[in-house]
Design a protein around this motif. Structure first.
Motif, PDB file in Angstrom:
ATOM      1  N   PRO A  36       0.595  -0.959   0.286  1.00 33.90           N
ATOM      2  CA  PRO A  36      -0.252   0.100   0.016  1.00 33.90           C
ATOM      3  C   PRO A  36       0.758   1.040  -0.217  1.00 33.90           C
ATOM      4  CG  PRO A  36      -0.093  -0.943   2.175  1.00 33.90           C
ATOM      5  CD  PRO A  36       0.581  -2.003   0.968  1.00 33.90           C
ATOM      6  N   PHE A  37       1.952   1.512   0.806  1.00 32.35           N
ATOM      7  CA  PHE A  37       3.170   2.121   0.577  1.00 32.35           C
ATOM      8  C   PHE A  37       2.860   2.794  -0.615  1.00 32.35           C
ATOM      9  CE2 PHE A  37       7.231   4.357   0.853  1.00 32.35           C
ATOM     10  CZ  PHE A  37       6.842   5.803   1.763  1.00 32.35           C
ATOM     11  N   SER A  38       3.958   1.198  -1.366  1.00 30.73           N
ATOM     12  CA  SER A  38       4.401   1.571  -2.727  1.00 30.73           C
ATOM     13  C   SER A  38       3.486   2.440  -3.631  1.00 30.73           C
ATOM     14  CB  SER A  38       4.930   0.512  -3.067  1.00 30.73           C
ATOM     15  OG  SER A  38       5.414   0.245  -4.297  1.00 30.73           O
ATOM     16  N   LEU A  39       2.291   1.792  -3.318  1.00 30.74           N
ATOM     17  CA  LEU A  39       1.150   1.901  -4.735  1.00 30.74           C
ATOM     18  C   LEU A  39       0.420   3.594  -3.981  1.00 30.74           C
ATOM     19  CD1 LEU A  39      -0.997   0.875  -6.533  1.00 30.74           C
ATOM     20  CD2 LEU A  39      -1.702   0.714  -4.862  1.00 30.74           C
ATOM     21  N   TYR A  40       0.159   4.090  -2.788  1.00 25.93           N
ATOM     22  CA  TYR A  40       0.286   4.551  -2.743  1.00 25.93           C
ATOM     23  C   TYR A  40       1.324   6.348  -3.401  1.00 25.93           C
ATOM     24  CZ  TYR A  40       0.411   9.717  -0.134  1.00 25.93           C
ATOM     25  OH  TYR A  40       0.248  11.350   0.725  1.00 25.93           O
ATOM     26  N   GLN A  41       3.081   5.944  -3.091  1.00 25.29           N
ATOM     27  CA  GLN A  41       3.990   6.728  -3.478  1.00 25.29           C
ATOM     28  C   GLN A  41       3.366   6.517  -4.971  1.00 25.29           C
ATOM     29  OE1 GLN A  41       7.685   5.321  -1.984  1.00 25.29           O
ATOM     30  NE2 GLN A  41       7.426   7.491  -1.221  1.00 25.29           N
ATOM     31  N   LEU A  42       3.680   5.583  -5.811  1.00 24.40           N
ATOM     32  CA  LEU A  42       3.400   5.949  -7.463  1.00 24.40           C
ATOM     33  C   LEU A  42       2.413   6.677  -7.972  1.00 24.40           C
ATOM     34  CD1 LEU A  42       3.964   2.107  -7.589  1.00 24.40           C
ATOM     35  CD2 LEU A  42       5.736   3.599  -8.451  1.00 24.40           C
ATOM     36  N   THR A  43       0.872   6.552  -6.787  1.00 24.91           N
ATOM     37  CA  THR A  43      -0.130   7.173  -7.341  1.00 24.91           C
ATOM     38  C   THR A  43      -0.247   8.837  -7.147  1.00 24.91           C
ATOM     39  OG1 THR A  43      -1.269   6.017  -5.426  1.00 24.91           O
ATOM     40  CG2 THR A  43      -1.143   5.175  -7.751  1.00 24.91           C
ATOM     41  N   THR A  44       0.080   8.869  -6.180  1.00 22.27           N
ATOM     42  CA  THR A  44      -0.082  10.444  -5.970  1.00 22.27           C
ATOM     43  C   THR A  44       1.602  11.617  -5.552  1.00 22.27           C
ATOM     44  OG1 THR A  44       1.051   9.635  -3.158  1.00 22.27           O
ATOM     45  CG2 THR A  44      -1.313   9.927  -4.113  1.00 22.27           C
ATOM     46  N   TYR A  45       2.648  11.154  -6.508  1.00 15.57           N
ATOM     47  CA  TYR A  45       3.635  12.052  -6.424  1.00 15.57           C
ATOM     48  C   TYR A  45       3.411  12.832  -7.854  1.00 15.57           C
ATOM     49  CZ  TYR A  45       4.386  10.362 -11.549  1.00 15.57           C
ATOM     50  OH  TYR A  45       3.831   9.532 -12.822  1.00 15.57           O
ATOM     51  N   ASP A  46       4.730  14.089  -7.738  1.00 20.70           N
ATOM     52  CA  ASP A  46       4.484  15.094  -7.784  1.00 20.70           C
ATOM     53  C   ASP A  46       5.270  15.030  -9.531  1.00 20.70           C
ATOM     54  OD1 ASP A  46       4.052  18.036  -9.269  1.00 20.70           O
ATOM     55  OD2 ASP A  46       4.235  18.299  -6.869  1.00 20.70           O
ATOM     56  N   PRO A  47       4.486  14.308 -10.160  1.00 18.46           N
ATOM     57  CA  PRO A  47       5.682  14.685 -11.615  1.00 18.46           C
ATOM     58  C   PRO A  47       5.882  16.302 -12.274  1.00 18.46           C
ATOM     59  CG  PRO A  47       3.581  15.144 -11.900  1.00 18.46           C
ATOM     60  CD  PRO A  47       3.050  14.874 -10.648  1.00 18.46           C
ATOM     61  N   SER A  48       5.735  17.431 -11.551  1.00 26.51           N
ATOM     62  CA  SER A  48       6.603  18.485 -11.564  1.00 26.51           C
ATOM     63  C   SER A  48       7.679  18.570 -10.676  1.00 26.51           C
ATOM     64  CB  SER A  48       5.847  19.758 -11.110  1.00 26.51           C
ATOM     65  OG  SER A  48       5.325  19.884 -10.049  1.00 26.51           O
ATOM     66  N   LYS A  49       7.831  17.182 -10.084  1.00 22.90           N
ATOM     67  CA  LYS A  49       9.389  17.159  -9.396  1.00 22.90           C
ATOM     68  C   LYS A  49       9.875  16.737  -9.507  1.00 22.90           C
ATOM     69  CE  LYS A  49       7.666  19.224  -4.905  1.00 22.90           C
ATOM     70  NZ  LYS A  49       6.967  19.436  -3.416  1.00 22.90           N
ATOM     71  N   PRO A  50      11.757  16.480  -9.154  1.00 16.80           N
ATOM     72  CA  PRO A  50      11.834  15.314  -9.860  1.00 16.80           C
ATOM     73  C   PRO A  50      11.504  14.089  -9.206  1.00 16.80           C
ATOM     74  CG  PRO A  50      13.301  16.703  -9.353  1.00 16.80           C
ATOM     75  CD  PRO A  50      12.327  17.299  -8.673  1.00 16.80           C
ATOM     76  N   VAL A  51      11.736  12.688 -11.110  1.00 14.73           N
ATOM     77  CA  VAL A  51      10.603  11.790 -10.289  1.00 14.73           C
ATOM     78  C   VAL A  51      12.078  10.585 -10.534  1.00 14.73           C
ATOM     79  CG1 VAL A  51       9.267   9.966 -11.676  1.00 14.73           C
ATOM     80  CG2 VAL A  51       8.759  12.191 -11.681  1.00 14.73           C
ATOM     81  N   ASN A  52      12.240  10.446  -8.808  1.00 18.75           N
ATOM     82  CA  ASN A  52      13.139   9.055  -8.723  1.00 18.75           C
ATOM     83  C   ASN A  52      12.856   7.782  -8.142  1.00 18.75           C
ATOM     84  OD1 ASN A  52      15.256  11.544  -9.479  1.00 18.75           O
ATOM     85  ND2 ASN A  52      15.210  12.148  -7.554  1.00 18.75           N
ATOM     86  N   MET A  53      13.177   6.251  -8.451  1.00 17.85           N
ATOM     87  CA  MET A  53      12.404   5.378  -8.145  1.00 17.85           C
ATOM     88  C   MET A  53      13.208   4.558  -7.776  1.00 17.85           C
ATOM     89  SD  MET A  53       9.271   3.302 -10.275  1.00 17.85           S
ATOM     90  CE  MET A  53      10.464   3.052 -11.841  1.00 17.85           C
ATOM     91  N   VAL A  54      12.844   3.249  -7.131  1.00 19.72           N
ATOM     92  CA  VAL A  54      13.315   2.657  -6.444  1.00 19.72           C
ATOM     93  C   VAL A  54      12.848   1.546  -7.041  1.00 19.72           C
ATOM     94  CG1 VAL A  54      14.729   0.990  -4.748  1.00 19.72           C
ATOM     95  CG2 VAL A  54      14.731   3.408  -4.367  1.00 19.72           C
ATOM     96  N   VAL A  55      13.013   0.557  -8.093  1.00 20.59           N
ATOM     97  CA  VAL A  55      13.039  -0.540  -7.993  1.00 20.59           C
ATOM     98  C   VAL A  55      12.782  -1.934  -8.066  1.00 20.59           C
ATOM     99  CG1 VAL A  55      11.992   0.426 -11.051  1.00 20.59           C
ATOM    100  CG2 VAL A  55      14.184  -1.085  -9.890  1.00 20.59           C
ATOM    101  N   GLY A  56      11.767  -2.387  -7.609  1.00 20.31           N
ATOM    102  CA  GLY A  56      12.269  -3.841  -5.830  1.00 20.31           C
ATOM    103  C   GLY A  56      13.105  -3.228  -4.938  1.00 20.31           C
ATOM    104  N   SER A  57      12.439  -2.706  -3.997  1.00 24.66           N
ATOM    105  CA  SER A  57      12.434  -1.916  -2.810  1.00 24.66           C
ATOM    106  C   SER A  57      13.444  -3.096  -1.939  1.00 24.66           C
ATOM    107  CB  SER A  57      11.900  -0.443  -2.482  1.00 24.66           C
ATOM    108  OG  SER A  57      10.795  -0.940  -2.849  1.00 24.66           O
ATOM    109  N   MET A  58      12.512  -3.543  -1.890  1.00 18.76           N
ATOM    110  CA  MET A  58      11.737  -4.206  -0.407  1.00 18.76           C
ATOM    111  C   MET A  58      11.363  -3.373   0.572  1.00 18.76           C
ATOM    112  SD  MET A  58      11.710  -7.766  -1.929  1.00 18.76           S
ATOM    113  CE  MET A  58      12.405  -8.085   0.381  1.00 18.76           C
TER     114      MET A  58
END
Length: 204
Positions: free
Chosen positions: A15-37
């Motif tokens: 749920p935390f990951s889903l929240y981040q993925l659906t609420t991030y601000d695209p006007s700011k730098p978009v940095n993503m961790v994949v397989g973050s565990m």
């Protein structure tokens, strides 16, 4: 990460990951961790296979526009994919990164001269998670795979085919790799007990 943080991350991971993925601000730098565990990095969006499967373009399309991500970080993820799957995942990263953006990827290093290390990380090896490892990369295999989908490669840490270790300066704020020469406690005292093959792959 403390035990408490790990427990919180484990309970809230999807749920935390889903929240981040659906609420991030695209006007700011978009940095993503994949397989973050259980990794938690301030200023980064965290994802795992439950929320973003690297191999499914439909998952990428849910959350991102093409050419919209500044940085992607992946520590010990690609060894869990076959060579063909890894190349497809690299292609998706390339598609969704901005021009000038980069993927920082780290995997176990197949040219590490230590037999103990290789037995620990090889597919079916003795290390944690090695039973699911599909491929043991070296800098040559990884570089070719990245370049084949259009990336420009910068090697950060790696052993060459002669067992010589190479290291270039890199900034942890651009993506922390904990299993690295300077950040793994197994390397205390200057002895390289555990390192990774680390590459920055730029979309030029």
């Amino acid at each position: 990460m403390s035990l408490k943080e790990k427990i919180i991350a484990g309970v809230l991971k999807q749920p935390f990951s889903l929240y981040q993925l659906t609420t991030y601000d695209p006007s700011k730098p978009v940095n993503m961790v994949v397989g973050s565990m259980y990794s938690l990095y301030k200023g980064w969006i965290h994802s795992d296979i439950e929320t973003l499967n690297l191999l499914k373009e439909s998952d990428w399309q849910k959350y991102f526009n093409e050419n919209s991500i500044d940085k992607i970080l992946a520590e010990h993820v690609w060894e869990h994919l076959t060579l063909e799957e890894g190349q497809l995942a690299f292609k998706h990263c390339h598609t969704y990164l901005k021009q000038g953006g980069f993927l920082r990827v780290a995997v176990p290093d197949g040219f590490n001269p230590s037999e103990e290390y290789i037995n620990y990380v090889k597919p079916g090896g003795t290390g944690n998670g090695a039973d699911d490892h599909k491929l043991l990369y070296n800098y040559q295999i990884m570089s070719r795979s990245l370049e084949s989908v259009g990336f420009t490669v910068k090697l950060l840490e790696y052993f060459d085919e002669n067992g010589q270790f190479h290291k270039s300066p890199w900034n942890p704020e651009d993506g922390m790799i904990r299993r690295s020469a300077d950040h793994d406690s197994r390397n205390a005292g200057g002895k390289l007990g555990y390192t990774s093959l680390i590459i920055d792959a730029y979309k030029s």
